[in-house]
Scaffold this active site. Structure first.
Site, PDB file in Angstrom:
ATOM      1  N   GLY A 160       8.708  -5.795  -8.185  1.00  0.00           N
ATOM      2  CA  GLY A 160       8.909  -5.854  -6.743  1.00  0.00           C
ATOM      3  C   GLY A 160      10.146  -5.148  -6.233  1.00  0.00           C
ATOM      4  O   GLY A 160      10.484  -5.257  -5.056  1.00  0.00           O
TER       5      GLY A 160
ATOM      6  N   GLY B 252      10.668  -1.895  -5.969  1.00  0.00           N
ATOM      7  CA  GLY B 252      10.407  -0.664  -5.224  1.00  0.00           C
ATOM      8  C   GLY B 252      10.132   0.558  -6.082  1.00  0.00           C
ATOM      9  O   GLY B 252      10.178   1.682  -5.587  1.00  0.00           O
ATOM     10  N   LYS B 253       9.797   0.364  -7.350  1.00  0.00           N
ATOM     11  CA  LYS B 253       9.514   1.507  -8.248  1.00  0.00           C
ATOM     12  C   LYS B 253       8.311   2.308  -7.766  1.00  0.00           C
ATOM     13  O   LYS B 253       8.366   3.538  -7.659  1.00  0.00           O
ATOM     14  CB  LYS B 253       9.259   1.023  -9.676  1.00  0.00           C
ATOM     15  CG  LYS B 253      10.417   0.305 -10.319  1.00  0.00           C
ATOM     16  CD  LYS B 253      10.074  -0.203 -11.701  1.00  0.00           C
ATOM     17  CE  LYS B 253       8.903  -1.153 -11.713  1.00  0.00           C
ATOM     18  NZ  LYS B 253       9.122  -2.373 -10.898  1.00  0.00           N
ATOM     19  N   SER B 254       7.214   1.606  -7.513  1.00  0.00           N
ATOM     20  CA  SER B 254       5.985   2.304  -7.126  1.00  0.00           C
ATOM     21  C   SER B 254       6.129   2.999  -5.774  1.00  0.00           C
ATOM     22  O   SER B 254       5.513   4.034  -5.536  1.00  0.00           O
ATOM     23  CB  SER B 254       4.792   1.332  -7.102  1.00  0.00           C
ATOM     24  OG  SER B 254       4.521   0.869  -8.411  1.00  0.00           O
ATOM     25  N   TYR B 255       6.959   2.424  -4.880  1.00  0.00           N
ATOM     26  CA  TYR B 255       7.193   3.092  -3.598  1.00  0.00           C
ATOM     27  C   TYR B 255       7.872   4.434  -3.822  1.00  0.00           C
ATOM     28  O   TYR B 255       7.485   5.449  -3.228  1.00  0.00           O
ATOM     29  CB  TYR B 255       8.056   2.217  -2.682  1.00  0.00           C
ATOM     30  CG  TYR B 255       8.338   2.861  -1.340  1.00  0.00           C
ATOM     31  CD1 TYR B 255       7.361   2.901  -0.347  1.00  0.00           C
ATOM     32  CD2 TYR B 255       9.568   3.458  -1.074  1.00  0.00           C
ATOM     33  CE1 TYR B 255       7.598   3.509   0.882  1.00  0.00           C
ATOM     34  CE2 TYR B 255       9.824   4.059   0.148  1.00  0.00           C
ATOM     35  CZ  TYR B 255       8.834   4.093   1.117  1.00  0.00           C
ATOM     36  OH  TYR B 255       9.071   4.709   2.320  1.00  0.00           O
TER      37      TYR B 255
ATOM     38  N   ASP C 191       5.726   5.400 -14.218  1.00  0.00           N
ATOM     39  CA  ASP C 191       6.010   4.234 -13.378  1.00  0.00           C
ATOM     40  C   ASP C 191       5.944   3.008 -14.288  1.00  0.00           C
ATOM     41  O   ASP C 191       4.861   2.532 -14.634  1.00  0.00           O
ATOM     42  CB  ASP C 191       4.981   4.149 -12.246  1.00  0.00           C
ATOM     43  CG  ASP C 191       5.282   3.025 -11.257  1.00  0.00           C
ATOM     44  OD1 ASP C 191       6.335   2.370 -11.405  1.00  0.00           O
ATOM     45  OD2 ASP C 191       4.458   2.795 -10.354  1.00  0.00           O
TER      46      ASP C 191
ATOM     47  N   GLY D 235       7.316  -3.731 -13.931  1.00  0.00           N
ATOM     48  CA  GLY D 235       8.600  -4.361 -13.652  1.00  0.00           C
ATOM     49  C   GLY D 235       8.982  -5.420 -14.669  1.00  0.00           C
ATOM     50  O   GLY D 235       8.141  -6.207 -15.109  1.00  0.00           O
TER      51      GLY D 235
END
Length: 385
Positions: free
Chosen positions: A110, A112-115, A257, A260
């Site tokens: 959660g 913000g890696k994928s963002y 990616d 988490g």
């Protein structure tokens, strides 16, 4: 010549969970320096870290008429485009020069890696912008003696098993990971590799792969990825030399990616989610051990064993970490004081990674390399023919 892994960190806005709990921001950034302070300890000194890039994406932005987040004039907000210009463009420049290149995102679930990597809606991330810019170069080529070939693959590592995301069905136990005996590198046997001729084609393949990813809801993240995702682009540049012979440079671009890191107490994980979280943490721990060993080796420590074989993830990242690749890491940070411990752990992880040295070489025919180097020295090359 050895070159350090480049490391960036990026802090996101509060999410709804953090707002509901009245969280305060424990992160500050100034130029390349990121500081974190434990707000539960009155009078505690902030801990300081310096990276190649520190991106403030927590506040001071507004939406344009296309729904894209843009900096408020005069603010230090780092938009998706700013992050790409620093990191994604660096990946492309390395590929154009014929180097293998890797970019991977790390952080708690959660954070913000994928963002940063993929993006949401009109706020496209590093991966799609990189692919778009790559094909702008391919389609803008006017050199009749230069051809490009681009191929695409996409996989995930779920519970230590490799799944081909371009296939609906995968063998029980996943695809096997083998080691090439001649060069020592690991590869995935049977992985689909599709030749793509335009950004539209590669975007369709990315959408196909993304729809096959393993995601689930946890208390920390409603769309938590339960696996590490690796997009690999093979970029071939085929050029005719002065005597009409074709020469080729090949760059392997890995865009990773990572799932988490997570604490079961924070995510509320049970059953399958708990097992998935344990495997995610196990592979990230193995990655941390690899990073620590490489950091030790870079300081001159002797007889360091780098434990690449301890997980599927570290096998596949062998080139990216300490091998033949120019590598960038982006660490995603939660700004919230309630996530202080996890965010501090991420900062320490990233700080260790910047000590790693890689030795990237241009991937070309040895004779082509020799001729190119002799030309730089203005030595006649006729005797080599």
């Amino acid at each position: 010549m050895a070159e350090s892994v480049k490391v960036a960190v990026r802090v996101r806005p509060f999410n709804q969970r953090e707002k509901d709990r009245g969280s305060k921001c424990c992160i500050k950034m100034q130029n390349k320096t990121t500081s974190i302070q434990n707000l539960d300890q009155t009078g505690s000194e902030p801990k300081l870290f310096t990276f190649d890039f520190s991106y403030w994406s927590h506040d001071s932005f507004e939406m344009d008429d296309k729904g894209v987040s843009q900096p408020i004039p005069g603010s230090s907000y780092a938009s998706q485009r700013i992050v790409f210009d620093d990191l994604g463009q660096g990946v492309l420049n390395n590929a154009y020069e014929g180097f293998n290149t890797s970019l991977f995102a790390y952080g708690q679930t959660g954070a913000g890696k994928s963002y940063s990597m993929v993006g949401y809606g009109p706020n496209k991330g590093i991966v799609p912008i990189t692919c778009d810019e790559l094909f702008k170069t391919v389609e803008g080529n006017t050199n009749a003696d230069l051809k490009y070939c681009v191929s695409f693959s996409m996989l995930e590592i779920y519970n230590e098993q490799v799944r081909d995301l371009l296939q609906k069905q995968n063998p029980k136990g996943g695809l096997p990971v083998r080691q090439n005996p001649s060069i020592g590198a690991f590869y995935v046997q049977g992985l689909t590799k599709q030749v793509v001729g335009s950004y539209r084609e590669i975007e369709a393949k990315m959408d196909e792969g993304t729809s096959n990813r393993t995601v689930a809801s946890t208390a920390m993240n409603a769309t938590s990825s339960r696996a590490h995702t690796v997009v690999t682009i093979q970029f071939d540049q085929i050029k005719k030399n002065e005597v009409g012979e074709e020469t080729k440079r090949t760059s392997i671009i890995n865009l990773v990616d990572l799932a988490g890191s997570e604490r079961a107490g924070s995510t509320g994980a049970t059953g399958d989610r708990l097992k998935e979280g344990a495997n995610i943490n196990k592979s990230l721990s193995a990655l941390g051990n690899v990073i620590s060993a490489l950091a030790d080796a870079s300081t001159g420590k002797k007889n360091v064993r780098v434990p690449y074989r301890d997980s599927v993830l570290t096998k596949l990242l062998q080139n990216a970490l300490g091998g033949n690749s120019k590598t960038i890491m982006i660490a995603a940070l939660s700004p919230a004081d309630i996530n202080y411990d996890e965010t501090l752990s991420t900062l320490r992880y990233a700080d260790r990674a910047k000590q790693i040295k890689n030795k990237a070489i241009v991937n070309e025919n040895p004779m082509d390399k020799l001729i190119r180097e002799l030309k730089k020295k203005k030595v006649p090359t006729a005797t080599l023919r």
